[in-house]
Write an enzyme that holds these catalytic residues in place. Structure first.
Site, PDB file in Angstrom:
ATOM      1  N   GLY A  16      61.823 -14.471 -26.598  1.00  0.00           N
ATOM      2  CA  GLY A  16      60.641 -13.765 -27.111  1.00  0.00           C
ATOM      3  C   GLY A  16      59.496 -14.728 -27.323  1.00  0.00           C
ATOM      4  N   GLY A  17      59.301 -15.635 -26.361  1.00  0.00           N
ATOM      5  CA  GLY A  17      58.146 -16.532 -26.384  1.00  0.00           C
ATOM      6  C   GLY A  17      57.017 -15.915 -25.584  1.00  0.00           C
ATOM      7  CG  HIS A  65      27.199  -3.138 -36.136  1.00  0.00           C
ATOM      8  ND1 HIS A  65      28.501  -3.150 -36.585  1.00  0.00           N
ATOM      9  CD2 HIS A  65      26.780  -1.846 -36.189  1.00  0.00           C
ATOM     10  CE1 HIS A  65      28.854  -1.912 -36.911  1.00  0.00           C
ATOM     11  NE2 HIS A  65      27.835  -1.100 -36.672  1.00  0.00           N
TER      12      HIS A  65
HETATM   13  P1  NAD Z   1      58.438 -20.561 -25.134  1.00  0.00           P
HETATM   14  O1  NAD Z   1      58.931 -21.856 -25.648  1.00  0.00           O
HETATM   15  O2  NAD Z   1      57.097 -20.058 -25.512  1.00  0.00           O
HETATM   16  O3  NAD Z   1      59.451 -19.397 -25.578  1.00  0.00           O
HETATM   17  C1  NAD Z   1      60.812 -19.434 -25.265  1.00  0.00           C
HETATM   18  C2  NAD Z   1      61.492 -18.527 -26.248  1.00  0.00           C
HETATM   19  O4  NAD Z   1      62.853 -18.421 -25.896  1.00  0.00           O
HETATM   20  C3  NAD Z   1      61.432 -19.048 -27.677  1.00  0.00           C
HETATM   21  O5  NAD Z   1      60.966 -18.020 -28.501  1.00  0.00           O
HETATM   22  C4  NAD Z   1      62.851 -19.437 -27.963  1.00  0.00           C
HETATM   23  O6  NAD Z   1      63.209 -19.301 -29.303  1.00  0.00           O
HETATM   24  C5  NAD Z   1      63.618 -18.451 -27.068  1.00  0.00           C
HETATM   25  N1  NAD Z   1      64.960 -18.889 -26.734  1.00  0.00           N
HETATM   26  C6  NAD Z   1      65.377 -20.135 -26.443  1.00  0.00           C
HETATM   27  N2  NAD Z   1      66.711 -20.123 -26.206  1.00  0.00           N
HETATM   28  C7  NAD Z   1      67.119 -18.840 -26.341  1.00  0.00           C
HETATM   29  C8  NAD Z   1      68.365 -18.175 -26.233  1.00  0.00           C
HETATM   30  N3  NAD Z   1      69.496 -18.865 -25.975  1.00  0.00           N
HETATM   31  N4  NAD Z   1      68.425 -16.841 -26.412  1.00  0.00           N
HETATM   32  C9  NAD Z   1      67.294 -16.141 -26.725  1.00  0.00           C
HETATM   33  N5  NAD Z   1      66.085 -16.721 -26.852  1.00  0.00           N
HETATM   34  C10 NAD Z   1      65.998 -18.054 -26.659  1.00  0.00           C
HETATM   35  O7  NAD Z   1      58.651 -20.612 -23.566  1.00  0.00           O
HETATM   36  P2  NAD Z   1      58.158 -19.618 -22.430  1.00  0.00           P
HETATM   37  O8  NAD Z   1      57.785 -18.299 -22.987  1.00  0.00           O
HETATM   38  O9  NAD Z   1      59.229 -19.662 -21.387  1.00  0.00           O
HETATM   39  O10 NAD Z   1      56.852 -20.338 -21.905  1.00  0.00           O
HETATM   40  C11 NAD Z   1      56.927 -21.683 -21.414  1.00  0.00           C
HETATM   41  C12 NAD Z   1      55.645 -22.405 -21.662  1.00  0.00           C
HETATM   42  O11 NAD Z   1      54.601 -21.847 -20.887  1.00  0.00           O
HETATM   43  C13 NAD Z   1      55.223 -22.330 -23.112  1.00  0.00           C
HETATM   44  O12 NAD Z   1      54.833 -23.609 -23.558  1.00  0.00           O
HETATM   45  C14 NAD Z   1      54.056 -21.394 -23.089  1.00  0.00           C
HETATM   46  O13 NAD Z   1      53.090 -21.700 -24.100  1.00  0.00           O
HETATM   47  C15 NAD Z   1      53.492 -21.578 -21.695  1.00  0.00           C
HETATM   48  N6  NAD Z   1      52.842 -20.341 -21.280  1.00  0.00           N
HETATM   49  C16 NAD Z   1      51.654 -20.007 -21.826  1.00  0.00           C
HETATM   50  C17 NAD Z   1      51.061 -18.814 -21.492  1.00  0.00           C
HETATM   51  C18 NAD Z   1      49.748 -18.437 -22.109  1.00  0.00           C
HETATM   52  O14 NAD Z   1      49.097 -19.303 -22.666  1.00  0.00           O
HETATM   53  N7  NAD Z   1      49.343 -17.172 -22.061  1.00  0.00           N
HETATM   54  C19 NAD Z   1      51.684 -17.935 -20.622  1.00  0.00           C
HETATM   55  C20 NAD Z   1      52.895 -18.300 -20.102  1.00  0.00           C
HETATM   56  C21 NAD Z   1      53.476 -19.508 -20.445  1.00  0.00           C
END
Ligand code: NAD
Length: 447
Positions: A172-173, A431
């Protein structure tokens, strides 16, 4: 002066252009498409999908706006084709820019022969300075079934043939939530399995909690504190996870693995030249310089902050250091946006970070439901939170709601210039605009 830049993503190509415009001779090496992950398989194609998602959501809500007897279909192949056209157009633009007299674009995979020389397809190149900008690749979980064909990376899900009826997102990242939001709008039944207590563990916890509720209201099943144990495939995928000591399962047609990304250090031959790196990425100092002073590393490869704009600005910092140019860039004030529906965006310190550091702060909040433009638009879900030091200095801004990714930029400008709450309050906002949520938050308290 001559510089080799390895990788033509937002870190590499932007630095190459800046260097070339300053009269530096640049060799830019790229093994795939110019534009890197962001343009070809990240930010841009997903934002193209986001637009489709938004249009579908608006069609679904159209009756509330007096549109009647609407009938429409959804052609996913046209969605993909549009996404490809968007990417191609922008890639063409980057290729055009790189067609500069000071830039030699070398197509192929670079690896170090020695600390001053790289090899690309048997051809050797050397330079005074080398900037590594090779980005990152999707990480996976070491669990049974992680390599099943229906378990997709964020790159693979962009090119699936059909919208899955049931999608299970592991993580849920940022990536997980953006795809969960998009595919929910496309009609999938979506479950998100997140390991931590909250989604978006690096964001403001208040924002994360409320965004989770909003996504839940949109019908996305949000499961936190879920440790995924295995994935099996029979007629469908079965994702087994443990939560509070109990095993549960999710049935899905496709599974998206979105548990982070890891620095792309493989094949560069870094160990042989004595360049220090850890599993997080290449170790660098504040100006992106490695332990070998003529080699710099910018973007995802150094693991500091995996964002396209962070890569670009780290490249500027590195190039300025090489050229002895001073700048006022503050890499600690880094905006970040999550393109869910509603969007979320953040810049500066969170309330929790301030508490950890023992900083006394006040948090000022305003809500989109009290913003005239948001009410007129029918998009009232969301809030704006300013984190303000007792001295009045603004330390952070966290928003979820319509156009949060654009609104946060004003707070970014103010925080990077060390603005006080009073200075913020004195800025006149037109506004009715959504940016008035910032003004309303700033007016919540006099310090
Ligand atoms: P992230 O680190 O943001 O999120 C990964 C998520 O997976 C975390 O919440 C973590 O707790 C969860 N996780 C880890 N192991 C797990 C497990 N075993 N079971 C369930 N959940 C688990 O990584 P991401 O979403 O893959 O993104 C990668 C990178 O790319 C990040 O640094 C992100 O900021 C960047 N990114 C940014 C954007 C944007 O700025 N809009 C868009 C895409 C990606």
């Amino acid at each position: 002066m001559k510089i080799i830049i390895i990788g033509a993503g937002p870190g590499g190509y932007e630095t190459a252009l800046l260097a070339a415009r300053r009269g530096v001779e640049v060799v830019l090496v790229e093994s795939g498409h110019v534009g890197g992950t962001c343009l070809n398989e990240g930010c841009i194609p997903t934002k193209s999908f986001c637009r489709n998602a938004q249009i579908l959501d608006e069609l679904r809500a159209a009756s509330a706006f007096g549109v009647t007897d609407l009938s429409y279909g959804f052609d996913f192949s046209a969605v993909r084709a549009r996404k490809d056209a968007v990417v191609e157009q922008l890639r063409g633009g980057v290729e055009g820019l790189l067609n500069h007299k000071n830039i030699t674009l070398v197509r192929g995979k670079a690896s170090f022969k020695d600390a001053h020389t790289i090899i690309v397809d048997d051809e050797e190149y050397s330079a005074d300075y080398i900037i590594i900008a090779t980005g990152s690749v999707s990480a996976s979980l070491p669990i049974p079934g992680a390599d099943l064909p229906d378990v997709l990376t964020s790159r693979e899900i962009l090119d699936i043939e059909e919208v899955p009826k049931r999608l299970c997102v592991i993580g849920g990242g940022v990536i997980g939530l953006e795809f969960a939001s998009i595919f929910r709008s496309f009609g999938s039944e979506v479950t998100v399995l997140e390991y931590c207590r909250d989604i978006l563990p690096h964001f403001d916890s208040d924002l994360a909690k409320r965004l989770k509720q909003s996504l839940g209201k949109r019908g996305i099943d949000m499961v936190t504190q879920a440790q995924v144990l295995s994935i099996t495939k029979d007629a469908s995928c079965l994702v087994t996870y443990s939560r509070k000591g109990k095993e549960e399962t999710v049935v899905a047609d496709k599974v998206l693995m979105a548990v982070g990304r890891r620095a792309n250090v493989s094949s560069l031959n870094l160990a042989d030249i004595g360049l220090e790196f850890t599993p997080k990425g290449i170790s660098v100092n504040d100006v992106m310089q490695t332990n070998l002073p003529h080699i710099y590393a910018v973007g995802d490869i150094n693991g500091k902050m995996m964002l396209a704009h962070a890569a670009t600005f780290q490249g500027v910092v590195a190039l300025d250091h090489i050229m002895g140019v001073s700048n006022g860039i503050d890499l600690s004030v880094m905006p970040a946006a999550v393109f869910t529906s509603p969007e979320a965006a953040s810049v500066g310190m969170t309330e929790d970070e301030c508490k950890e550091k023992g900083l006394a702060v006040k948090c000022l909040k305003s809500f989109f439901r009290a913003n005239g433009k948001a009410v007129a638009m029918g998009e009232t879900d969301g809030f704006c939170k300013l984190v303000v030091e007792l001295s009045g200095r603004i330390l952070g801004c966290h928003i979820y709601g319509p156009h949060a990714s654009d609104i946060v930029q004003e707070a970014c400008a103010m925080i990077s210039r060390g603005a006080s709450l009073e200075e913020f309050q004195n800025i006149i906002h037109a506004h009715p605009t959504l940016t008035e949520v910032l003004q309303s938050a700033s007016a919540m308290m006099e310090i």
